[in-house]
Design a protein around this motif. Structure first.
Motif, mmCIF file in Angstrom:
data_model
loop_
_atom_site.group_PDB
_atom_site.id
_atom_site.type_symbol
_atom_site.label_atom_id
_atom_site.label_comp_id
_atom_site.label_asym_id
_atom_site.label_seq_id
_atom_site.Cartn_x
_atom_site.Cartn_y
_atom_site.Cartn_z
ATOM 1 N N PHE A 1 -5.861 -7.606 -4.467
ATOM 2 C CA PHE A 1 -6.342 -6.711 -3.420
ATOM 3 C C PHE A 1 -7.860 -6.832 -3.344
ATOM 4 N N MET A 2 -8.371 -7.135 -2.122
ATOM 5 C CA MET A 2 -9.790 -7.416 -1.958
ATOM 6 C C MET A 2 -10.560 -6.253 -1.329
ATOM 7 N N GLY A 3 -9.854 -5.193 -0.904
ATOM 8 C CA GLY A 3 -10.594 -4.034 -0.421
ATOM 9 C C GLY A 3 -10.044 -3.450 0.869
ATOM 10 N N TRP A 4 -10.496 -2.202 1.145
ATOM 11 C CA TRP A 4 -10.091 -1.447 2.328
ATOM 12 C C TRP A 4 -11.072 -1.646 3.466
ATOM 13 N N THR A 5 -10.581 -1.420 4.672
ATOM 14 C CA THR A 5 -11.431 -1.274 5.849
ATOM 15 C C THR A 5 -10.965 -0.039 6.615
ATOM 16 N N GLY A 6 -11.785 0.411 7.546
ATOM 17 C CA GLY A 6 -11.399 1.563 8.362
ATOM 18 C C GLY A 6 -11.621 2.878 7.650
ATOM 19 N N ALA A 7 -10.583 3.708 7.571
ATOM 20 C CA ALA A 7 -10.714 5.065 7.032
ATOM 21 C C ALA A 7 -10.967 5.082 5.534
ATOM 22 N N CYS A 8 -10.688 3.984 4.837
ATOM 23 C CA CYS A 8 -11.005 3.857 3.411
ATOM 24 C C CYS A 8 -11.962 2.693 3.224
ATOM 25 N N SER A 9 -12.645 2.655 2.104
ATOM 26 C CA SER A 9 -13.542 1.555 1.803
ATOM 27 C C SER A 9 -13.503 1.287 0.307
ATOM 28 N N GLY A 10 -14.027 0.119 -0.083
ATOM 29 C CA GLY A 10 -14.067 -0.246 -1.499
ATOM 30 C C GLY A 10 -12.739 -0.768 -1.984
ATOM 31 N N ALA B 1 -4.210 7.134 -0.698
ATOM 32 C CA ALA B 1 -3.942 5.735 -0.328
ATOM 33 C C ALA B 1 -4.290 4.842 -1.509
ATOM 34 N N SER B 2 -3.340 4.023 -1.921
ATOM 35 C CA SER B 2 -3.570 3.090 -3.026
ATOM 36 C C SER B 2 -2.962 1.744 -2.679
ATOM 37 N N ALA B 3 -3.412 0.704 -3.359
ATOM 38 C CA ALA B 3 -2.947 -0.656 -3.087
ATOM 39 C C ALA B 3 -2.573 -1.331 -4.396
ATOM 40 N N ALA B 4 -1.540 -2.150 -4.346
ATOM 41 C CA ALA B 4 -1.098 -2.911 -5.518
ATOM 42 C C ALA B 4 -0.744 -4.319 -5.072
ATOM 43 N N ALA B 5 -1.128 -5.292 -5.877
ATOM 44 C CA ALA B 5 -0.839 -6.694 -5.576
ATOM 45 C C ALA B 5 0.026 -7.285 -6.685
ATOM 46 N N GLU C 1 -10.992 0.968 -4.744
ATOM 47 C CA GLU C 1 -10.236 2.006 -5.445
ATOM 48 C C GLU C 1 -9.370 2.811 -4.470
ATOM 49 N N SER C 2 -8.482 3.628 -5.049
ATOM 50 C CA SER C 2 -7.680 4.537 -4.228
ATOM 51 C C SER C 2 -8.599 5.516 -3.504
ATOM 52 N N CYS C 3 -8.149 5.974 -2.355
ATOM 53 C CA CYS C 3 -8.945 6.949 -1.619
ATOM 54 C C CYS C 3 -8.036 8.069 -1.121
ATOM 55 N N THR C 4 -8.633 9.181 -0.763
ATOM 56 C CA THR C 4 -7.894 10.339 -0.266
ATOM 57 C C THR C 4 -8.244 10.564 1.193
ATOM 58 N N LEU C 5 -7.209 10.685 2.018
ATOM 59 C CA LEU C 5 -7.385 10.896 3.451
ATOM 60 C C LEU C 5 -6.938 12.308 3.821
ATOM 61 N N ARG C 6 -7.720 12.972 4.654
ATOM 62 C CA ARG C 6 -7.274 14.232 5.248
ATOM 63 C C ARG C 6 -6.824 13.931 6.667
ATOM 64 N N VAL C 7 -5.572 14.250 6.958
ATOM 65 C CA VAL C 7 -4.970 13.846 8.229
ATOM 66 C C VAL C 7 -5.184 14.945 9.267
ATOM 67 N N ASP C 8 -6.379 14.934 9.868
ATOM 68 C CA ASP C 8 -6.705 15.872 10.936
ATOM 69 C C ASP C 8 -6.686 15.208 12.305
ATOM 70 N N ILE D 1 0.854 -1.177 0.000
ATOM 71 C CA ILE D 1 0.000 0.000 0.000
ATOM 72 C C ILE D 1 0.896 1.234 0.000
ATOM 73 N N SER D 2 0.444 2.246 -0.712
ATOM 74 C CA SER D 2 1.145 3.524 -0.776
ATOM 75 C C SER D 2 0.303 4.585 -0.104
ATOM 76 N N LEU D 3 0.914 5.289 0.839
ATOM 77 C CA LEU D 3 0.288 6.429 1.488
ATOM 78 C C LEU D 3 1.151 7.645 1.166
ATOM 79 N N GLY D 4 0.709 8.411 0.179
ATOM 80 C CA GLY D 4 1.558 9.490 -0.312
ATOM 81 C C GLY D 4 2.825 8.907 -0.903
ATOM 82 N N GLU D 5 3.982 9.375 -0.446
ATOM 83 C CA GLU D 5 5.263 8.892 -0.935
ATOM 84 C C GLU D 5 5.778 7.697 -0.138
#
Length: 585
Positions: free
Chosen positions: A243-252, A233-237, A254-261, A210-214
């Protein structure tokens, strides 16, 4: 008089209307806003409501939309230099608190340094401490000091927990220790950047990254990011995993965008893509009846002379076929996960099909009790206790004939009834019986489950027909259901959700306790073939993509056991017939 500026400290700290030098995230309640206040020099920021007397760094929780009045009060010998952040100027500050705010207040003053000395002032942004060698500055609390002219002063920055040192500005640059030669008054700013933790948990038997930014993780990891930034956040297998999917702050998927507050947690699941060895058998005339957990396959097929049908068991160890019923009147054969076998023979009563059903017991075929109808009963399935379920003649003939689902456990036959006129059962696991109900041979057949509370019809996808074929020990049922456009889609139904879950075009015919289900892209009545499919964790695989053998086209997958072995029909190495798939991994 030389200016003596202390820290401008704008980080929001874990405090509540009090001085603090610690770090960490402060919980803000619903309907509340946070006002972070930092004081540099000798003085205080005060408020009457809510009560505040802040001499260093403080945090207020204020009702969203409220007004806040702040006053700057200089200590003896000091002068208020001015506001920063959400306040400006040098008078009192009135704020509308409709969002989180940060305010700084700077005071200056005090006696001039002795002759031959100069003042070094540290301004601090964020949460951390700056110390000098030789001693004098510990900022923290003391953010300016006098040093001899020509002296070399080294400043070291130590971020608080949850922050990082972002670098120097003013009389020094860079991110390491600052080394300064005192040739006059000097001013340095140390910037500390608030950070939050993003925790990633990897699950599943597959591999991936998984890639979180750089930053990248190929296992579970904790990463830190500057507060307020957005991270992709992106995933590669790799080959062999998916890759079967995200849990928690991301779902589905596809790649997702997180705001780190705040601190975040997310997970990703990677599965091993199944790969199979394929073995062909038979000549395409077999009517497959199941596979047990040992890999033994049962089926009915035509004899060499083409008259009637034989009941066959294909041995898992040797691959040899063995006739298990002495006659050529076999109609259907079924096998349970642990190897119990039920057999149905066919007879013609002059106007209708009729059946006799038997259970294999200690190497001997024992006749199964019926519901009393002259046309007997057929086996739809057999469970690990040897109980047979199926359909039994109750009364009538021709189009008026009544068939009911039944259960026969060796001590007697039980009429399971129907929510329509007719019914038959095809599987029994997890305390449930699954099958079909219908009103007449010319009316729609409907998938149904027999529960302790009664018969529940599973519904469809907007059409009239639905067919339930398989069930596992968790009570998950698979089948196919008609849509409003008359097409058929595979479905899954479980006792908790109690609704059909669409699994795409086609049908699912069998499911094991690991949730692996098999079927084909064909669907409906009477089960047209397409391309064999495997359903796993919400993903439908074409089984043809998971085998290496050439000249192979797997058209339908009929049964799957607990080891993931699959049997079905198609062309293997150019030869039409049936097949057994065995997982390579």
């Amino acid at each position: 008089m030389r200016a003596r500026l202390a820290v401008i400290f704008s980080a929001v700290l874990l405090c509540n209307c009090s001085n603090s030098s610690g770090g960490g995230a402060e919980h803000v309640g619903p309907g509340q806003r946070r006002v972070a206040i930092s004081v540099s020099g000798q003085g205080a920021v005060q408020s009457a409501s809510p009560l505040l007397d802040c001499h260093d760094t403080c945090s207020l929780q204020v009702t969203d939309g409220a007004r806040l009045h702040l006053a700057a009060v200089a200590a003896s010998g000091s002068t208020f230099r001015g506001w920063g952040g959400a306040c400006s100027g040098s008078g009192a500050c009135d704020l509308l608190v409709d969002r989180d705010l940060a305010v700084s207040a700077a005071f200056e003053g005090g006696p001039p340094p002795p002759s031959g000395k100069h003042v070094l002032t540290v301004t601090k942004i964020g949460s951390g401490t700056v110390r000098s060698t030789p001693a004098g500055i510990d900022c923290g609390v003391t953010c300016f000091a006098s040093f001899d002219e020509g002296a070399t002063v080294t400043l070291a920055a130590q971020p608080d927990a949850g922050s990082r040192f972002g670098g120097w500005s003013g009389a020094s640059r860079g991110e390491g220790d600052a080394s300064l030669v005192v040739s006059g008054d000097l001013a340095v700013t140390a910037t500390f950047v608030r950070q939050f933790k993003v925790s990633f948990t990897m699950s599943g038997a597959g591999r991936g990254t998984i890639s979180l930014g750089e930053q990248k993780c190929d296992a579970s990891c904790d990463l830190r990011f500057d507060a307020g930034i957005t991270v992709s956040a992106s995933a590669a297998a790799p080959d062999g995993s998916k890759f079967m999917g995200w849990t928690g702050a991301c779902s589905g998927l596809e790649s997702c965008t997180l705001r780190v507050d705040s601190d975040l947690a997310l997970g990703g699941t990677f599965w091993v893509i199944p790969a199979y060895r394929v073995d062909g058998f038979g000549d395409g005339t077999a009517d497959l009846g199941g596979i047990d957990d040992g890999g033994n396959v049962v089926y009915v097929k035509a004899p060499p002379n083409g008259i009637g049908d034989l009941a066959i068991l294909r041995d898992a160890q040797s691959g040899e076929e063995r006739q298990i019923w002495p006659g050529n009147n076999a109609w259907a054969v079924r096998i349970s996960p642990n190897g119990h076998i039920a057999l149905t023979t066919f007879r013609w009563n002059g106007t209708d099909d009729a059946w006799n059903t038997y259970r294999m017991s200690a190497g001997t075929w024992v006749a199964v009790r019926t519901l009393g109808g002259a046309d007997g009963a057929f086996a739809g399935g057999i469970d690990d206790n040897g109980a047979i379920i199926g359909g039994a003649h109750v009364s009538g003939s021709g189009s008026d004939r009544i068939i009911h689902a039944y259960l026969e456990d060796g001590s007697g036959a039980v009429d399971l009834g129907s929510s329509g006129r007719n019914s038959s059962a095809l599987g029994r696991r997890g305390g449930l019986v699954v099958g079909l109900v219908w009103d007449s041979p010319f009316f729609a057949h409907r998938a149904a489950v027999w529960e302790s509370s009664g018969i529940h019809e599973l519904g469809n996808f907007g059409g009239a027909y639905s067919f339930a074929y398989g069930i596992n020990s968790h009570g998950v049922i698979v089948g196919t259901a008609q849509r409003a456009d008359n097409g058929y889609h595979a479905f899954l139904w479980d006792p908790q959700a109690r609704a059909l879950r669409d699994a795409g075009v086609g049908e699912l015919l069998s499911i094991n306790d690991d949730g692996q289900a098999v079927g084909s892209t064909g669907g409906g009545y009477p089960m047209p073939r397409g391309r064999a499919t495997l359903y796993l964790n919400g993903i439908v695989f074409d089984l043809n993509d998971l085998v290496q053998e050439k000249d192979t086209l797997l058209e339908s997958a009929m049964f799957i056991n607990s080891r993931g072995q699959i049997t079905g029909g198609g062309t293997v190495r150019g030869q039409w017939g049936d097949y057994l798939l065995t997982p390579r991994n």
